[in-house]
Design an enzyme around this catalytic site. Sequence first.
Site, mmCIF file in Angstrom:
data_model
loop_
_atom_site.group_PDB
_atom_site.id
_atom_site.type_symbol
_atom_site.label_atom_id
_atom_site.label_comp_id
_atom_site.label_asym_id
_atom_site.label_seq_id
_atom_site.Cartn_x
_atom_site.Cartn_y
_atom_site.Cartn_z
ATOM 1 N N THR A 89 -0.094 -0.781 -7.959
ATOM 2 C CA THR A 89 -0.244 -2.104 -7.887
ATOM 3 C C THR A 89 -1.643 -2.562 -8.369
ATOM 4 O OG1 THR A 89 1.341 -2.491 -6.033
ATOM 5 C CG2 THR A 89 -0.361 -4.175 -6.169
ATOM 6 N N ASP A 173 -4.225 -8.606 -0.813
ATOM 7 C CA ASP A 173 -5.798 -8.906 -1.251
ATOM 8 C C ASP A 173 -5.881 -8.581 -2.805
ATOM 9 O OD1 ASP A 173 -6.030 -6.020 -0.933
ATOM 10 O OD2 ASP A 173 -6.345 -6.256 1.217
ATOM 11 N N ARG A 174 -5.489 -7.249 -3.049
ATOM 12 C CA ARG A 174 -5.657 -6.870 -4.378
ATOM 13 C C ARG A 174 -4.825 -7.680 -5.406
ATOM 14 N NH1 ARG A 174 -2.818 -2.970 -1.492
ATOM 15 N NH2 ARG A 174 -0.733 -2.121 -2.509
ATOM 16 N N HIS A 363 4.189 -2.981 -12.160
ATOM 17 C CA HIS A 363 4.776 -1.772 -12.141
ATOM 18 C C HIS A 363 6.252 -2.232 -11.924
ATOM 19 C CE1 HIS A 363 5.148 -1.549 -7.969
ATOM 20 N NE2 HIS A 363 3.994 -1.849 -7.815
#
Length: 557
Positions: A89, A173-174, A363
Amino acid sequence: MNRKKMLMSLAMVILAISGAVAQNKPNNNASDATIARPKLVVGIIVDQMRWDYLYRFYNVYEPNGGFKRLLNQGFSCDNTLMPYLPTVTAVGHTCVYTGSVPTIAGITGNNWYDNNTHKTVYCTDDASVSTVGSTTKAAGEMSPRNLWVTTITDELRLATNFKSKTIGLSIKDRGAILPAGHAANAAYWYDYQTGNFISSTYYMNQLPEWLTAFNNKKWVDTYYEKNWSPLLPKATYEALCDADVNDYESQPFGKDQKGFPYNLEKFKGKDYSKIASTPYANELLENLAETTIANEQLGKGNATDFLAVSFSSTDYIGHAFGPNSWEVLDVYARLDRTLGKFFDYLDKTIGKNQYTVFLTADHAGAQIPEFLAKHNIPGGRADDPDIKRSLNQYLAEQFHQPNLINAVWEFDVYLNHNLIDSLQLNQAAIEKSIAQYLQKDDRVLTVVNKAKAATASLPVNIREMIVNGYTPKRSGDLQIIMKSGVMDAGKTGMSHGVAYTYDTHIPLLFYGWGIQKGHLNRTTYMTDISATIAALLKIQMPSGCIGQPITEAYRNN
């Protein structure tokens, strides 16, 4: 003043006024003084979306839903691949928005072992900032500071002298932070403890009033009240999917809930994490996206704005149930309608053909190994902690020292260099011993020294993926290449992260302002996305970008 002079003066005034008007009116010609750009760019990442979902599920998508609108009115790149390892991710979100790869961008995984500080690092960790909007301390100690290069969102801010607004939204968050970039106006992500969207002091000292009001509505409880039943007729799931209940699927809602329908009301006011494993997390995020656009007046200023949206629940559901599950089909059927609603909103508020959208994935994902086994297709499971434990045990026997392996992340083996150097052990001998040991495992294809991957006995594309994913400060020493179908996963569910096409083949669609209708079969790469948007906007591509613009997607405006 005589008549001739009066006419000349009047002509000069008219010319001056005409010039001023020409500079301020919207431009559609490259020769005009103002560069033509859309009012808003919306980047959409669907976490863990396989390319084949566009066509496997095509007949369940609505005529005016999101996916058919993108496919039939936009431009589709049907052979877009990821050019690095690991295919996870954080790296995917980084690559989409930077056009770069881990060796340059520095984001080498969701987690990595830092070879300088000798600590495990989470991709967006930042202890120098604090949570904004929640008392959950760790949830907001996040920023993009681990990212070494600029994003397309950064470059838009730079190109407009910071007049453009750029905002990132995601459950993860990412998924919000890395796309929003270093210079973002804001990034908002979900706090699983409170059910609220939060941020960090990297961006602001307090949430805007409109987001506090949004959080106060407790939307998650409203969605829980709906529970989760199949959207489509039972026959549709039976035609396109595996059985509804399988022992090899995970049970994110508890051991008492093994298939449809799922009782979500029981979590109301108690457990706000479960929403992430339902399609309602996508609806919640779309709701937030509309609210953000309205309150931040995105697309209403003189400069192009950028909204980065990452839908995460597809990943949670994919991990738990696998690509051939009823749940995955259901979440994509619902996401199609959610995207259709969002595009309708953009048409109404920004204006049809006044905004540009791209949709891709960070992905793709593998089939569950036990599902493959039912159909005589190879696959298997291998767990990073188990690999670390067995390697350390083996090396202790061979070299009479424990803990020679610091970490194993995504089949990436980190040697304990401090210990090896202090004891003056032979690193080459240790690496050779590791390779010999691992290659006795029938699940392992080969083991590659990452620093020497360019000359490894592997197909060139896999060699390049290893090279592109390697940076000495944050990468391991040896890359384990598993056989096809073998994944880093526990006892149930599925995962991703390897070099095979089931993990690397992703959708890529462009739509709206500046984009023509069509599709492309030649190979394109995730690294090309930011270059394509940069060229469309006539701005500098991100600093670490190694991609090329997909010029076939453009039309003249």
